[in-house]
Design an enzyme around this catalytic site. Structure first.
Site, mmCIF file in Angstrom:
data_model
loop_
_atom_site.group_PDB
_atom_site.id
_atom_site.type_symbol
_atom_site.label_atom_id
_atom_site.label_comp_id
_atom_site.label_asym_id
_atom_site.label_seq_id
_atom_site.Cartn_x
_atom_site.Cartn_y
_atom_site.Cartn_z
ATOM 1 N N PRO A 15 2.495 70.614 65.587
ATOM 2 C CG PRO A 15 4.262 69.868 64.247
ATOM 3 C CD PRO A 15 3.227 69.390 65.215
ATOM 4 C CD GLN A 68 7.598 69.933 62.237
ATOM 5 O OE1 GLN A 68 7.118 70.949 61.748
ATOM 6 N NE2 GLN A 68 7.012 68.746 62.160
ATOM 7 C CB CYS A 98 5.219 70.151 55.236
ATOM 8 S SG CYS A 98 4.539 71.621 54.443
ATOM 9 C CG HIS A 169 -1.202 63.712 59.001
ATOM 10 N ND1 HIS A 169 -1.129 64.936 58.396
ATOM 11 C CD2 HIS A 169 -2.525 63.406 59.059
ATOM 12 C CE1 HIS A 169 -2.352 65.349 58.081
ATOM 13 N NE2 HIS A 169 -3.207 64.438 58.466
ATOM 14 C CG ASN A 209 -1.448 64.403 63.427
ATOM 15 O OD1 ASN A 209 -1.081 64.734 62.299
ATOM 16 N ND2 ASN A 209 -2.153 65.204 64.196
ATOM 17 N N GLY A 231 -4.130 68.719 66.282
ATOM 18 C CA GLY A 231 -3.796 70.048 65.788
ATOM 19 C C GLY A 231 -4.978 70.990 65.777
ATOM 20 N NE ARG A 232 -6.860 70.011 60.587
ATOM 21 C CZ ARG A 232 -7.194 69.243 59.567
ATOM 22 N NH1 ARG A 232 -7.691 69.787 58.476
ATOM 23 N NH2 ARG A 232 -7.028 67.933 59.612
#
Ligand SMILES: Cc1cc2nc3c(=O)[nH]c(=O)nc-3n(C[C@H](O)[C@H](O)[C@H](O)COP(=O)(O)O)c2cc1C
Length: 334
Positions: A15, A68, A98, A169, A209, A231-232
């Site tokens: 996400p 999410q 986050c 993560h 992740n 992700g990126r």
């Protein structure tokens, strides 16, 4: 909407706020039918009180898809879990990773790692409110806490509340002193911590992740974990999904970049008629020709043309010219 789409979390796209919106997800799905997709984080209050069509709607092509959510109010989280199920989402995921100041102020994201009991109550209320899987995405630690026992207890409390899938993560979150961007790069990756969580909890689905870019790395991680979330690197190089389809899912008949654009233009045509702006769709395609002959021209063409006003959107069709030129250039360079 059919909510029984099969979920396979071997590979998922992370996400990402301002990136993985419904247009991006539609685009990514053109290149991969097998990866799991996640929405950007949606705050519980926005999901409940906001313009639901604008914030939560999606096309059936995007499935399997997880919503999410960010929040720490049990009642609100339960309500959003039910909304997600009713709208046809395949999973509801709570953001516990986050570190941004704004998110902390609202008491969601990584700061909740400090309150495992509250998180367990939140998970419990979500699990009781819906039948779709409730999953959590978190970091391996926060501030000066990067400790296996702490993380393991945190995960086990969530497990006891009914969650079975955890996305980790593999770096801690610094809740002060680092910007959100620095928090994605500066804390050191610690993949071994994630591997150990899987080893100690073989019955849980553990997804790793952070900083994963190559297929060879994905394959290595899959020897230790159930899945890999990226992700990126997928946002920057979306066509890498085709390599993932081939190497991880043994799918050989993936579309060419040009076929992807053709299909996306059909979608663009339909969306623009309904009021979507051209650049809201095409901005996600900047990296489509990453590493290819013509990549610069593609980017230049997009930046010159994708601000076309809606009434002027036929201009977007000219994107095909550059696509065809790229195709020729690539053919001659092979
Ligand atoms: C632009 C951007 C936005 C992000 N937004 C979210 C988000 O909404 N929810 C979330 O859980 N993580 C978010 N993340 C973190 C990613 O999901 C992921 O955990 C992180 O980028 C590490 O994976 P990567 O190294 O493969 O990019 C965001 C990351 C980026 C770069």
């Amino acid at each position: 909407m059919d909510s029984k789409t099969e979920i396979n979390r071997k590979i998922s796209v992370a996400p990402m706020m301002d990136c993985t919106d419904r247009h991006d997800r539609f685009f990514l799905r053109l290149m991969s039918k097998n990866v799991m997709l996640y929405t950007e984080m949606v705050a519980t209050k926005s999901a409940i009180h906001g313009d639901r069509k604008k914030i939560l709607s999606f096309s059936k092509e995007e499935k399997p898809l997880a919503l999410q959510v960010g929040g720490s109010n049990k009642g609100e989280l339960a309500e959003v879990a039910k909304i997600a199920e009713d709208m046809g989402y395949d999973e509801i995921n709570i953001n516990l990773g986050c570190p941004s100041k704004k998110v902390q102020k609202n008491k969601f994201g990584a700061c909740l790692m400090k309150e495992p009991e509250l998180v367990a109550e939140c998970i419990d209320s979500m699990v009781n409110a819906c039948k779709i899987p409730v999953t959590a995405k978190t970091r391996i630690g926060f501030d000066d806490v990067e400790n296996f026992d702490y993380l393991n207890n945190f995960i086990r409390q969530m497990r006891d509340a009914g969650a079975k899938t955890f996305i980790l993560h593999a770096r801690k979150a610094m809740l002060s002193g680092l910007s959100p961007k620095q928090n994605l790069n500066i804390p050191k990756l610690n993949y071994n911590m994630v591997y150990k969580i899987k080893k100690e909890n073989p019955n849980l689905e553990i997804i790793i992740n952070g900083g994963i870019t190559k297929v060879s790395e994905i394959k290595d991680h899959l020897n230790h974990c159930d899945g890999v979330m990226i992700g990126r690197s997928i946002y920057q190089n979306p066509y890498s999904l085709v390599e993932i389809e081939k190497e991880i899912f043994n799918i050989d008949n993936s579309p060419t970049r040009e076929q992807v654009v053709q299909k996306l233009l059909e979608y663009l045509d339909k969306e623009v008629k309904e009021g979507t702006k051209v650049n809201h769709i095409m901005r996600h395609t900047v990296g489509l020709y990453h590493g290819q002959v013509g990549s610069k021209e593609w980017k230049r063409y997009l930046s010159d043309n994708m601000m076309a006003r809606d009434s002027d959107f036929q201009k977007a069709k000219h994107i095909m010219t550059i696509v065809q030129n790229n195709e020729k250039a690539n053919q001659t360079s092979q």
